[in-house]
Each structure stands twice: as structure tokens, then as C-alpha cells.
Design an enzyme around this catalytic site. Structure first.
Site, short mmCIF file in Angstrom:
data_model
loop_
_atom_site.label_atom_id
_atom_site.label_comp_id
_atom_site.label_asym_id
_atom_site.label_seq_id
_atom_site.Cartn_x
_atom_site.Cartn_y
_atom_site.Cartn_z
N PHE A 162 77.18 65.19 38.41
CA PHE A 162 77.47 64.12 39.36
C PHE A 162 77.94 62.82 38.69
CE2 PHE A 162 72.82 64.27 38.64
CZ PHE A 162 72.60 63.01 38.12
N THR A 196 64.10 56.84 42.57
CA THR A 196 65.53 57.10 42.43
C THR A 196 66.08 57.91 43.60
OG1 THR A 196 65.22 57.15 40.02
CG2 THR A 196 67.28 58.11 40.89
N ASN A 202 72.31 54.16 45.95
CA ASN A 202 70.94 53.73 46.22
C ASN A 202 70.73 52.23 45.98
OD1 ASN A 202 70.89 53.72 43.48
ND2 ASN A 202 69.39 55.35 43.23
N GLU A 210 70.86 45.68 28.36
CA GLU A 210 71.69 45.55 29.56
C GLU A 210 72.10 44.09 29.80
OE1 GLU A 210 69.42 47.53 32.61
OE2 GLU A 210 69.69 49.48 31.65
P1 DAT Z 1 67.22 54.80 38.39
O1 DAT Z 1 68.43 54.12 38.99
O2 DAT Z 1 66.12 54.94 39.41
O3 DAT Z 1 66.76 54.18 37.10
P2 DAT Z 1 68.42 56.95 36.82
O4 DAT Z 1 68.55 55.97 35.70
O5 DAT Z 1 67.77 58.27 36.55
O6 DAT Z 1 67.65 56.30 38.08
O7 DAT Z 1 69.86 57.29 37.43
C1 DAT Z 1 70.83 56.27 37.55
C2 DAT Z 1 71.58 56.44 38.86
O8 DAT Z 1 72.31 57.66 38.87
C3 DAT Z 1 70.69 56.50 40.07
O9 DAT Z 1 70.30 55.22 40.53
C4 DAT Z 1 71.56 57.21 41.05
C5 DAT Z 1 72.31 58.19 40.18
N1 DAT Z 1 71.63 59.50 40.18
C6 DAT Z 1 70.55 59.84 39.44
N2 DAT Z 1 70.17 61.11 39.69
C7 DAT Z 1 71.05 61.58 40.62
C8 DAT Z 1 71.22 62.81 41.31
N3 DAT Z 1 70.41 63.85 41.08
N4 DAT Z 1 72.25 62.91 42.19
C9 DAT Z 1 73.08 61.89 42.41
N5 DAT Z 1 72.99 60.69 41.80
C10 DAT Z 1 71.99 60.53 40.92
#
Ligand code: DAT
Ligand code: MG
Length: 134
Positions: free
Chosen positions: A57, A91, A112, A126
Site C-alpha cells: 500500500f 492506526t 487517517n 522529523e
Molecule cells: P501511525 O500513523 O499510527 O504511526 P504507521 O507509522 O504504522 O502508523 O503507518 C503510517 C501510515 O501509513 C498510517 O498512518 C496509515 C498508513 N498505513 C499503515 N498501515 C496501513 C495499512 N495496513 N493499510 C493502509 N494504510 C496503512
């Protein structure tokens, strides 16, 4: 005092939720120490989401995150990293509890609404990434 890096993602701005989201952060007692609108590109997203670069993704995340500007903020307060992530919620939007930003407003995991740094170390990286540019 701790700093974290928050991004209001393109859907937060398109849906005109920025004020309500910032209010939740301020209501909890955090300070918005700096803020700037940024148009991200694929190169900076490859850095920012390097932990997801191998996921199927990932191209969809890039497409979404470049679809409009983001509002990057430096947010300060005690335990700001953990505390803001609690307000943000899980998430996966289905897992995000009611009362959290994602729980109340997000209807997609990819879109999100908001990013918050996951540790004090990543927060500093960051902040350097988004506040040293331009
Ligand atoms: P977070 O934003 O809660 O720190 P992350 O760093 O694991 O979560 O992922 C970054 C972003 O990537 C997340 O806000 C939305 C996207 N994402 C993560 N897992 C996903 C999934 N399984 N399907 C689609 N988008 C995803
Ligand atoms: Mg993350």
C-alpha cells in the site's frame, strides 16, 4: 518538556477539520510551538515512511500524502509523544477508540487525518526533516 512532530494530513485540511483537531491538542494542555504548511513530495515521504516502503500500500500512501498540503506542527508538553498519540488513536481506523481524533473522524486507515511521532528520537528527526526545509 518534550517535543513531537504532528502532521495534519491532506484529508484533515480538505475536510476542514484542522481547527477541531488542533483544539483537541490544545485542550489537553499542549503548546503549538511552530507550524507550517508544506507540500510534500515522494522523496520526503520515502524518508518519513521508510518503515513502510516495502508494503503493497506504500504507493497509495504517497499518492494520498501528496494530494494536497499538510500542516506540520511542533507540539510541546510533558510526555508530548505518548500523550498526543493517545489523543490521535490507533492506526487502523476501526481500532481507534471513540474520543480519539481518528476514532471520531477517520473512516479510512490510509486517510487517517493525522501523524504523530512514535518516539522522542523520531520526533527530533522529523522536526529536522519538516522544519529545516525551505
Ligand atoms: P501511525 O500513523 O499510527 O504511526 P504507521 O507509522 O504504522 O502508523 O503507518 C503510517 C501510515 O501509513 C498510517 O498512518 C496509515 C498508513 N498505513 C499503515 N498501515 C496501513 C495499512 N495496513 N493499510 C493502509 N494504510 C496503512
Ligand atoms: Mg508512525
Amino acid at each position: 518538556m518534550e517535543r513531537t512532530c504532528i502532521l495534519l494530513k491532506p484529508d484533515a485540511l480538505k475536510r476542514r477539520l484542522a481547527g477541531r483537531i488542533i483544539a483537541r491538542i490544545e485542550d489537553k494542555g499542549y503548546i503549538i510551538a511552530d507550524a507550517r504548511m508544506l507540500q510534500l513530495d515522494e522523496a520526503v515521504l520515502r524518508e518519513h515512511y521508510s518503515h513502510l516502503a516495502d508494503q503493497s500500500f506504500f504507493p497509495d500512501i504517497v499518492k494520498y500524502m501528496v494530494s494536497g498540503p499538510v500542516l506540520a506542527m511542533i507540539v510541546e508538553g510533558e510526555n508530548a509523544v505518548e500523550g498526543t498519540r493517545k489523543i490521535i488513536g490507533a492506526t487502523r481506523f476501526e481500532d481507534a477508540a471513540a474520543g480519539t481524533i481518528r476514532g471520531d473522524y477517520a473512516f479510512s486507515t490510509r486517510q487517517n487525518l493525522i501523524h504523530g511521532s512514535d518516539s522522542a528520537e523520531s520526533a527530533e528527526i522529523e522536526i529536522g526533516r519538516f522544519f529545516a526545509r525551505r
